[in-house]
Design a protein around this motif. Structure first.
Motif, PDB file in Angstrom:
ATOM      1  N   ILE A  25       0.838  -1.205   0.000  1.00 48.18           N
ATOM      2  CA  ILE A  25       0.000   0.000   0.000  1.00 48.18           C
ATOM      3  C   ILE A  25       0.876   1.260   0.000  1.00 48.18           C
ATOM      4  CG2 ILE A  25      -2.008  -1.079   1.125  1.00 48.18           C
ATOM      5  CD1 ILE A  25      -0.939   0.155   3.770  1.00 48.18           C
ATOM      6  N   THR A  53      11.510   3.514  -1.442  1.00 44.18           N
ATOM      7  CA  THR A  53      12.749   3.447  -0.662  1.00 44.18           C
ATOM      8  C   THR A  53      13.388   2.071  -0.832  1.00 44.18           C
ATOM      9  OG1 THR A  53      11.504   4.787   0.928  1.00 44.18           O
ATOM     10  CG2 THR A  53      13.665   4.002   1.629  1.00 44.18           C
ATOM     11  N   LYS A  90       5.781  13.513  -6.112  1.00 41.69           N
ATOM     12  CA  LYS A  90       7.101  13.617  -5.483  1.00 41.69           C
ATOM     13  C   LYS A  90       8.146  12.929  -6.364  1.00 41.69           C
ATOM     14  CE  LYS A  90       6.052   9.514  -2.926  1.00 41.69           C
ATOM     15  NZ  LYS A  90       6.367   8.563  -1.956  1.00 41.69           N
ATOM     16  N   GLU A 110      11.939  -1.265  13.655  1.00 41.30           N
ATOM     17  CA  GLU A 110      12.883  -0.534  14.503  1.00 41.30           C
ATOM     18  C   GLU A 110      12.744  -1.013  15.937  1.00 41.30           C
ATOM     19  OE1 GLU A 110      11.819   3.364  13.094  1.00 41.30           O
ATOM     20  OE2 GLU A 110      12.730   2.691  11.205  1.00 41.30           O
ATOM     21  N   SER A 140      14.619  -2.944   7.326  1.00 39.10           N
ATOM     22  CA  SER A 140      14.326  -1.526   7.133  1.00 39.10           C
ATOM     23  C   SER A 140      15.003  -1.041   5.858  1.00 39.10           C
ATOM     24  CB  SER A 140      14.841  -0.726   8.341  1.00 39.10           C
ATOM     25  OG  SER A 140      14.941   0.634   7.984  1.00 39.10           O
ATOM     26  N   ALA A 141      14.177  -0.581   4.945  1.00 42.30           N
ATOM     27  CA  ALA A 141      14.732  -0.086   3.680  1.00 42.30           C
ATOM     28  C   ALA A 141      15.530   1.192   3.940  1.00 42.30           C
ATOM     29  CB  ALA A 141      13.610   0.178   2.687  1.00 42.30           C
TER      30      ALA A 141
HETATM   31  P1  GDP Z   1       5.757   4.112  -1.026  1.00 41.67           P
HETATM   32  O1  GDP Z   1       4.595   5.047  -1.068  1.00 41.67           O
HETATM   33  O2  GDP Z   1       5.316   2.720  -0.688  1.00 41.67           O
HETATM   34  O3  GDP Z   1       6.597   4.163  -2.265  1.00 41.67           O
HETATM   35  O4  GDP Z   1       6.664   4.553   0.225  1.00 41.67           O
HETATM   36  P2  GDP Z   1       7.989   5.471   0.277  1.00 41.67           P
HETATM   37  O5  GDP Z   1       9.178   4.689  -0.123  1.00 41.67           O
HETATM   38  O6  GDP Z   1       7.720   6.747  -0.430  1.00 41.67           O
HETATM   39  O7  GDP Z   1       8.093   5.687   1.836  1.00 41.67           O
HETATM   40  C1  GDP Z   1       7.112   6.365   2.603  1.00 41.67           C
HETATM   41  C2  GDP Z   1       7.792   6.996   3.820  1.00 41.67           C
HETATM   42  O8  GDP Z   1       8.303   5.963   4.661  1.00 41.67           O
HETATM   43  C3  GDP Z   1       8.967   7.881   3.442  1.00 41.67           C
HETATM   44  O9  GDP Z   1       8.974   8.997   4.287  1.00 41.67           O
HETATM   45  C4  GDP Z   1      10.176   6.991   3.716  1.00 41.67           C
HETATM   46  O10 GDP Z   1      11.331   7.731   4.061  1.00 41.67           O
HETATM   47  C5  GDP Z   1       9.683   6.183   4.895  1.00 41.67           C
HETATM   48  N1  GDP Z   1      10.363   4.868   5.015  1.00 41.67           N
HETATM   49  C6  GDP Z   1      10.640   3.974   4.053  1.00 41.67           C
HETATM   50  N2  GDP Z   1      11.306   2.901   4.564  1.00 41.67           N
HETATM   51  C7  GDP Z   1      11.442   3.143   5.891  1.00 41.67           C
HETATM   52  C8  GDP Z   1      12.036   2.401   6.979  1.00 41.67           C
HETATM   53  O11 GDP Z   1      12.581   1.323   6.818  1.00 41.67           O
HETATM   54  N3  GDP Z   1      11.947   2.979   8.233  1.00 41.67           N
HETATM   55  C9  GDP Z   1      11.336   4.183   8.436  1.00 41.67           C
HETATM   56  N4  GDP Z   1      11.296   4.662   9.664  1.00 41.67           N
HETATM   57  N5  GDP Z   1      10.782   4.900   7.448  1.00 41.67           N
HETATM   58  C10 GDP Z   1      10.824   4.391   6.183  1.00 41.67           C
END
Ligand code: GDP
Length: 329
Positions: free
Chosen positions: A63, A70, A106, A204, A240-241
């Motif tokens: 989702i 990331t 974005k 985390e 964690s990505a």
């Molecule tokens: P997408 O919409 O599924 O593509 O998600 P994004 O990659 O854009 O990530 C959404 C938010 O979650 C961003 O602010 C990322 O920096 C954050 N995020 C992604 N992976 C991690 C993680 O492993 N840990 C944390 N704390 N935040 C993460």
């Protein structure tokens, strides 16, 4: 009148030389519904056919906000560091059909996007789900001929798009986040049935316990699903990505998965089935589209509208007679 032969040659040469601008143009042709463009791309695909099939095709779903961009950026960069060329295609049928984009404005995967060995294509247009499936399948072939060894298809995990990617990829990965504890309720059964790997992201210190519980619940739920045609038992990972935890190990698991498919001669089998399905769908979709523009159908439509107004549907026998006339029976 455009010179199709010239365009074809330009596209074929550019694709084979890994010219990303030309690859992009070819994908635009594949996405076009104009018959002229379809003929060109058909010829291009015929000419590059011996250069396709050499990549690993990975679907990544989840989702919005789960961390797909990331995660894909991290694995993309690691593959590039391993000497691979990576193509990322994002499909979002709901947006292409409604002409919006829930993938957002974005800038995504900035670091990956500037790599010479990466190709990122945000969306694949299509008026119908069948159209999206066709475009995605053709785009994969075009990217392979252009030398990409790893093809990642990103989908927004809301349902429809997962079934499309399942038919064009070898490996299905679902991203999850530990959150409330009842995450499983939100995953559609159809999606569960596609899963080869789950990566629980954003793990985390403060949610480690929840994440482990989610892993246990997922493993339990996955056990009760019917055995998949690749016979693979789905696996669940934590990491964690953002902090690059568990990603390298995850890539090693992907390697093992492909070794398993190859050793058991499953990769060829899966792809042959996909090609068969794609070809049949292509035939039927085209046939239907041509028929619905034919004088027979237009005449029938008029008749149906007139009869329905009188509250009298056209009898099935009349329709069947018409079908027999069309197929020359
Ligand atoms: P997408 O919409 O599924 O593509 O998600 P994004 O990659 O854009 O990530 C959404 C938010 O979650 C961003 O602010 C990322 O920096 C954050 N995020 C992604 N992976 C991690 C993680 O492993 N840990 C944390 N704390 N935040 C993460």
């Amino acid at each position: 009148m455009i010179n199709s032969q010239n365009i074809q040659d330009q596209l074929i040469n550019g694709i084979l030389l890994n010219d990303r601008a030309i690859l992009s143009r070819a994908i635009t042709y594949a996405e076009s519904t104009l018959e002229e463009h379809q003929l060109i791309i058909g010829k291009v695909l015929e000419n590059i056919s011996t250069k396709t099939g050499n990549s690993i095709r990975i679907a990544i779903s989840g989702i919005p906000g789960v961390g797909k961009s990331t995660f894909i950026e991290k694995i993309g960069l690691k593959y590039i560091a391993r000497g691979k060329k990576v193509a990322v295609l994002a499909i979002d049928p709901s947006s292409s059909i409604s002409k919006g984009s829930i993938l957002g404005d974005k800038t995504r995967m900035e670091e990956l996007a500037i790599q010479e060995n990466a190709f990122i294509r945000p969306t694949s247009a299509g008026k119908t789900l069948g159209g999206v499936a066709k475009n995605t399948y053709e785009t994969i072939l075009l990217c392979e001929a252009s030398g990409y060894d790893v093809i990642i298809i990103e989908t927004v995990g809301v349902g429809q798009s997962e079934f499309i990617v399942k038919d064009v990829t070898d490996l299905f990965v679902l991203l999850q986040v530990p959150n409330t504890g009842d995450e499983l309720q939100g995953i559609k059964r159809g999606i569960m049935e596609c899963i080869d790997f789950v990566f629980i992201n954003k793990v985390e210190e403060n949610n480690k316990h929840l994440a482990k519980q989610l892993k246990v619940n997922l493993i339990k739920a996955l056990q009760f699903l019917p055995i998949k045609s690749n016979n693979w038992k789905a696996k669940v990972f934590l990491g964690s990505a953002l902090n690059d935890i568990g990603i390298e190990e995850f890539l090693n698991e992907i390697d093992d998965f492909f070794t398993y498919l190859t050793n058991n001669k499953l990769l060829d089998e899966i792809r042959q089935k996909q090609t068969e399905k794609h070809t049949k769908d292509y035939f039927l979709e085209n046939l239907l589209s041509k028929l619905s523009n034919s004088p027979f159908y237009i005449e029938l439509e008029k008749e149906i509208t007139a009869k329905v107004k009188e509250n009298k549907p056209i009898p099935y026998s009349t329709i069947n007679e018409l079908i027999n006339k069309i197929i020359g029976k």
